[in-house]
Design a protein around this motif. Structure first.
Motif, PDB file in Angstrom:
ATOM      1  N   ALA A 129       3.441 -34.812  26.305  1.00 12.44           N
ATOM      2  CA  ALA A 129       4.049 -35.579  27.401  1.00 12.44           C
ATOM      3  C   ALA A 129       3.012 -35.896  28.480  1.00 12.44           C
ATOM      4  N   GLU A 130       2.145 -34.941  28.781  1.00 14.51           N
ATOM      5  CA  GLU A 130       1.108 -35.171  29.789  1.00 14.51           C
ATOM      6  C   GLU A 130       0.128 -36.243  29.333  1.00 14.51           C
ATOM      7  N   GLU A 131      -0.279 -36.182  28.068  1.00 16.11           N
ATOM      8  CA  GLU A 131      -1.240 -37.148  27.546  1.00 16.11           C
ATOM      9  C   GLU A 131      -0.632 -38.554  27.461  1.00 16.11           C
ATOM     10  N   ILE A 132       0.635 -38.636  27.052  1.00 14.91           N
ATOM     11  CA  ILE A 132       1.292 -39.947  26.969  1.00 14.91           C
ATOM     12  C   ILE A 132       1.509 -40.516  28.368  1.00 14.91           C
ATOM     13  N   ALA A 133       1.798 -39.659  29.337  1.00 15.18           N
ATOM     14  CA  ALA A 133       1.911 -40.127  30.726  1.00 15.18           C
ATOM     15  C   ALA A 133       0.593 -40.755  31.164  1.00 15.18           C
ATOM     16  N   ARG A 134      -0.520 -40.136  30.807  1.00 17.34           N
ATOM     17  CA  ARG A 134      -1.837 -40.689  31.157  1.00 17.34           C
ATOM     18  C   ARG A 134      -2.071 -42.024  30.454  1.00 17.34           C
ATOM     19  N   LEU A 135      -1.617 -42.126  29.214  1.00 13.80           N
ATOM     20  CA  LEU A 135      -1.759 -43.387  28.484  1.00 13.80           C
ATOM     21  C   LEU A 135      -1.064 -44.520  29.239  1.00 13.80           C
ATOM     22  N   TYR A 136       0.171 -44.285  29.671  1.00 17.99           N
ATOM     23  CA  TYR A 136       0.890 -45.313  30.427  1.00 17.99           C
ATOM     24  C   TYR A 136       0.223 -45.594  31.775  1.00 17.99           C
ATOM     25  N   GLN A 137      -0.306 -44.555  32.402  1.00 16.46           N
ATOM     26  CA  GLN A 137      -0.970 -44.749  33.693  1.00 16.46           C
ATOM     27  C   GLN A 137      -2.221 -45.618  33.554  1.00 16.46           C
ATOM     28  N   LEU A 138      -2.848 -45.597  32.382  1.00 13.16           N
ATOM     29  CA  LEU A 138      -4.000 -46.456  32.121  1.00 13.16           C
ATOM     30  C   LEU A 138      -3.589 -47.883  31.768  1.00 13.16           C
ATOM     31  N   ILE A 139      -2.504 -48.025  31.029  1.00 14.03           N
ATOM     32  CA  ILE A 139      -2.089 -49.348  30.533  1.00 14.03           C
ATOM     33  C   ILE A 139      -1.359 -50.166  31.590  1.00 14.03           C
ATOM     34  N   LEU A 140      -0.442 -49.544  32.306  1.00 11.35           N
ATOM     35  CA  LEU A 140       0.459 -50.286  33.190  1.00 11.35           C
ATOM     36  C   LEU A 140      -0.237 -51.139  34.252  1.00 11.35           C
ATOM     37  N   THR A 170       6.655 -46.868   6.872  1.00 11.74           N
ATOM     38  CA  THR A 170       6.800 -46.062   8.086  1.00 11.74           C
ATOM     39  C   THR A 170       7.894 -46.678   8.950  1.00 11.74           C
ATOM     40  N   ARG A 171       8.177 -46.026  10.048  1.00 13.30           N
ATOM     41  CA  ARG A 171       9.122 -46.592  11.024  1.00 13.30           C
ATOM     42  C   ARG A 171       8.377 -47.240  12.183  1.00 13.30           C
ATOM     43  N   TRP A 172       7.050 -47.334  12.100  1.00 17.84           N
ATOM     44  CA  TRP A 172       6.302 -47.952  13.190  1.00 17.84           C
ATOM     45  C   TRP A 172       6.742 -49.384  13.483  1.00 17.84           C
ATOM     46  N   PRO A 173       7.012 -50.222  12.461  1.00 17.26           N
ATOM     47  CA  PRO A 173       7.492 -51.576  12.788  1.00 17.26           C
ATOM     48  C   PRO A 173       8.780 -51.564  13.617  1.00 17.26           C
ATOM     49  N   ASP A 174       9.642 -50.577  13.356  1.00 19.43           N
ATOM     50  CA  ASP A 174      10.890 -50.476  14.129  1.00 19.43           C
ATOM     51  C   ASP A 174      10.608 -50.092  15.578  1.00 19.43           C
ATOM     52  N   TRP A 175       9.647 -49.154  15.774  1.00 13.36           N
ATOM     53  CA  TRP A 175       9.266 -48.783  17.137  1.00 13.36           C
ATOM     54  C   TRP A 175       8.661 -49.973  17.863  1.00 13.36           C
ATOM     55  N   ILE A 176       7.855 -50.748  17.148  1.00  9.98           N
ATOM     56  CA  ILE A 176       7.262 -51.953  17.749  1.00  9.98           C
ATOM     57  C   ILE A 176       8.361 -52.915  18.170  1.00  9.98           C
ATOM     58  N   ASP A 177       9.366 -53.105  17.314  1.00 12.39           N
ATOM     59  CA  ASP A 177      10.475 -54.008  17.638  1.00 12.39           C
ATOM     60  C   ASP A 177      11.235 -53.548  18.884  1.00 12.39           C
ATOM     61  N   VAL A 178      11.507 -52.247  18.973  1.00 13.43           N
ATOM     62  CA  VAL A 178      12.218 -51.707  20.135  1.00 13.43           C
ATOM     63  C   VAL A 178      11.411 -51.968  21.406  1.00 13.43           C
ATOM     64  N   GLY A 179      10.113 -51.668  21.350  1.00 13.95           N
ATOM     65  CA  GLY A 179       9.252 -51.902  22.505  1.00 13.95           C
ATOM     66  C   GLY A 179       9.150 -53.371  22.854  1.00 13.95           C
ATOM     67  N   GLN A 180       9.040 -54.209  21.842  1.00 15.29           N
ATOM     68  CA  GLN A 180       8.930 -55.648  22.067  1.00 15.29           C
ATOM     69  C   GLN A 180      10.186 -56.204  22.737  1.00 15.29           C
ATOM     70  N   VAL A 204       0.491 -50.309  21.862  1.00 11.77           N
ATOM     71  CA  VAL A 204       0.931 -49.027  22.424  1.00 11.77           C
ATOM     72  C   VAL A 204       1.492 -48.107  21.338  1.00 11.77           C
ATOM     73  N   VAL A 205       2.186 -48.644  20.344  1.00 13.69           N
ATOM     74  CA  VAL A 205       2.645 -47.791  19.244  1.00 13.69           C
ATOM     75  C   VAL A 205       1.435 -47.176  18.536  1.00 13.69           C
ATOM     76  N   GLY A 206       0.403 -47.979  18.302  1.00 13.94           N
ATOM     77  CA  GLY A 206      -0.810 -47.447  17.681  1.00 13.94           C
ATOM     78  C   GLY A 206      -1.498 -46.411  18.558  1.00 13.94           C
ATOM     79  N   ALA A 207      -1.611 -46.699  19.843  1.00 14.90           N
ATOM     80  CA  ALA A 207      -2.255 -45.763  20.772  1.00 14.90           C
ATOM     81  C   ALA A 207      -1.432 -44.486  20.907  1.00 14.90           C
ATOM     82  N   TRP A 208      -0.112 -44.630  21.027  1.00 15.37           N
ATOM     83  CA  TRP A 208       0.779 -43.470  21.154  1.00 15.37           C
ATOM     84  C   TRP A 208       0.594 -42.544  19.952  1.00 15.37           C
ATOM     85  N   THR A 209       0.596 -43.130  18.755  1.00 19.89           N
ATOM     86  CA  THR A 209       0.451 -42.336  17.531  1.00 19.89           C
ATOM     87  C   THR A 209      -0.905 -41.652  17.495  1.00 19.89           C
TER      88      THR A 209
END
Length: 199
Positions: A154-165, A98-108, A133-138
């Motif tokens: 977009a609305e659901e992912i916004a809520r995810l960040y509002q919970l994590i941040l 998958t490309r998930w490791p690449d997304w993790i690297d970008v976020g990291q 967050v990559v796992g939760a986002w997916t």
């Protein structure tokens, strides 16, 4: 090609159906992609993108923007949807990952820079946050697309960040972060960027 992978998955997407979908001859299709696996790899190659992400005062905002913009673009772009479909398809995943490791690297990378700048709380570990967050986002994406009354990705992912941040961002930075589900649309309209009057 991407649309077919998205609709039926890797295994069910036959060369004949790909030829029919693309309108190409078998020879032309094989000229560009010698195997179905090569086609899938081509789709995945476009999955990790920073399109729509611009430098911000806070690296933490850039990290949030990355997830919000992808959430906005995914329902609108068959290539990105197909990349996610291939990433969760067990057969495709066993063949080429998958490309998930690449997304993790970008976020990291973004979170690591945010940590250096003091934007994260002392206990926050960039590697852990990026991976979770990559796992939760997916997971949010997969669940959202199956729910009939979903407010949208977009609305659901916004809520995810509002919970994590609140658990990872320093209070002074947290108060200045924009996690609105409407932010990606503004970011993708460069002439009307997020800081434009009326935005």
């Amino acid at each position: 090609m991407a649309g077919l992978f998205n609709e039926v998955g890797y295994e069910a997407a036959t060369i004949a159906s790909l030829v029919e979908r693309t309108g190409l001859t078998r020879g032309a299709l094989y000229f560009h992609f010698p195997t179905k696996e090569a086609m899938a790899r081509g789709v995945l190659a476009h999955a990790v993108t920073r399109e729509g992400i611009s430098p911000q005062e806070y690296k933490l905002q850039e990290w949030v923007d990355l997830g919000l913009v992808l959430a906005y673009r995914l329902p609108r772009e068959p290539l990105l949807r197909a990349a996610v479909q291939l990433s969760v398809d067990p057969k495709a995943r066993s063949l080429f990952g998958t490309r998930w490791p690449d997304w993790i690297d970008v976020g990291q990378d973004l979170l690591g820079e945010a940590k250096k700048r003091g934007e994260l709380l002392p206990h926050a570990v960039p590697e852990e946050i990026a991976r979770l967050v990559v796992g939760a986002w997916t997971g949010v994406q997969l669940v959202t697309e199956t729910l009939p009354d979903s407010p949208g990705l977009a609305e659901e992912i916004a809520r995810l960040y509002q919970l994590i941040l609140p658990n990872v961002a320093s209070p002074g930075v947290l108060a200045k972060l924009d996690t609105s589900p409407h932010r990606p649309e503004r970011l993708l309209r460069p002439s009307e960027g997020p800081d434009a009057p009326g935005a």
